[in-house]
Write a protein that holds these residues in place. Structure first.
Motif, short mmCIF file in Angstrom:
data_model
loop_
_atom_site.label_atom_id
_atom_site.label_comp_id
_atom_site.label_asym_id
_atom_site.label_seq_id
_atom_site.Cartn_x
_atom_site.Cartn_y
_atom_site.Cartn_z
N ALA A 104 0.61 -1.07 0.20
CA ALA A 104 0.05 -0.50 -0.11
C ALA A 104 0.99 0.84 0.23
O ALA A 104 0.38 2.35 0.58
N THR A 105 1.65 1.44 -0.53
CA THR A 105 3.51 2.42 -0.69
C THR A 105 2.66 3.28 -1.51
O THR A 105 2.30 2.67 -2.63
N ILE A 106 2.66 4.16 -1.28
CA ILE A 106 3.12 5.53 -2.75
C ILE A 106 3.74 5.21 -4.11
O ILE A 106 3.66 5.49 -4.88
N TYR A 107 4.70 4.55 -3.27
CA TYR A 107 5.52 3.53 -4.52
C TYR A 107 5.12 2.36 -5.59
O TYR A 107 4.75 3.22 -7.15
N SER A 108 4.09 1.98 -4.52
CA SER A 108 3.39 0.59 -5.15
C SER A 108 2.07 1.37 -6.09
O SER A 108 1.60 0.90 -7.27
N GLN A 109 1.87 2.55 -5.66
CA GLN A 109 0.50 2.70 -5.91
C GLN A 109 0.46 3.45 -7.24
O GLN A 109 0.20 3.17 -7.90
N ALA A 110 1.90 3.89 -7.13
CA ALA A 110 2.34 4.81 -8.69
C ALA A 110 2.55 3.82 -10.01
O ALA A 110 2.09 4.31 -10.77
N ARG A 111 3.14 2.79 -9.44
CA ARG A 111 2.93 2.06 -10.44
C ARG A 111 1.90 1.72 -10.93
O ARG A 111 1.47 1.15 -11.83
N LYS A 112 0.65 1.32 -10.15
CA LYS A 112 -0.66 0.83 -10.61
C LYS A 112 -1.54 1.79 -10.99
O LYS A 112 -2.15 1.43 -11.80
N LYS A 113 -0.80 3.23 -10.82
CA LYS A 113 -1.98 4.09 -11.07
C LYS A 113 -1.40 4.29 -13.01
O LYS A 113 -2.29 4.66 -13.31
N ALA A 114 0.34 3.97 -12.74
CA ALA A 114 0.38 4.04 -14.00
C ALA A 114 -0.18 2.65 -14.95
O ALA A 114 0.48 2.73 -16.45
N LYS A 115 -0.48 2.02 -14.26
CA LYS A 115 -0.92 0.48 -15.16
C LYS A 115 -0.01 0.05 -16.06
O LYS A 115 0.27 -0.79 -16.54
N VAL A 116 1.32 -0.18 -14.93
CA VAL A 116 2.39 -0.55 -14.79
C VAL A 116 2.98 -2.17 -14.92
O VAL A 116 2.76 -1.78 -13.15
#
Length: 197
Positions: A104-116
């Motif tokens: 649930a970190t901001i780093y994982s969320q950034a990847r998921k938001k970018a659909k990567v």
């Protein structure tokens, strides 16, 4: 008047080309060491007899996220034993591990938001420790230890290294969506050519 502006812009881009990553083309790659998040030691032996695509990026950089999609695809498609991809991130090992996880970190969320998808290639952190931030919920480059050696001034910046450790190709930034297919095709052709040497 327009001509003067165009010449000025061309002059700036020419200056950047000769002072930045392109200055390394046809020269020996700068030496650096590190350990990937999977525990692989990166030193001169890592590159020996391998064609390596190095991509400098930072977590949250939109063009970097677009490039990651293509690098993941390229890694799956090119199974040649002498080809490898090394992502060098201006972040820490923990940030990269979080980025590549489903936590649930901001780093994982950034990847998921970018659909990567999780990155399928070697990931090398550039930073030993996270810098103190005024806002812990911000993303961006943390340090420039290896980036400086490669004269990186924009993200992403990519390099193709031949089997003898020489920089054969450098590209700063990332292409538009319209140019992406042509760029990837050209990059794959360069890789195929270097593998045949």
């Amino acid at each position: 008047m327009k001509t003067k502006h165009i010449l000025l812009i061309l002059g700036v881009f020419t200056a950047l080309a000769f002072s930045g990553p392109n200055k390394l083309v046809n020269k020996r790659m700068p030496y650096f060491e590190g350990t990937t998040i999977s525990g692989m030691k990166v030193d001169s032996s890592f590159f020996r007899n391998k064609v390596t695509l190095i991509s400098f990026m930072y977590i949250g950089c939109p063009p970097c996220m677009r490039e990651i999609r293509q690098l993941n695809k390229m890694k799956k498609e090119n199974t040649h034993p002498d080809f490898q991809i090394l992502g060098i991130c201006a972040g820490t090992a923990q940030q990269l591990a979080d980025f590549n996880s489903d936590n649930a970190t901001i780093y994982s969320q950034a990847r998921k938001k970018a659909k990567v998808d999780s990155l399928e290639y070697f990931l090398l952190p550039e930073c030993a420790s996270e810098k103190e931030k005024k806002n812990p919920n911000t993303l961006g480059p943390e340090c420039y230890v290896i980036s400086k050696l490669f004269k990186v001034f924009a993200y992403p910046t990519s390099f193709l290294i031949d089997k003898k450790g020489k920089v054969r190709y450098a590209f700063s930034g990332y292409v538009t969506e319209q140019d992406e297919e042509a760029y990837i095709k050209e990059l794959k052709a360069e890789i195929t050519s270097l593998l045949a040497e």
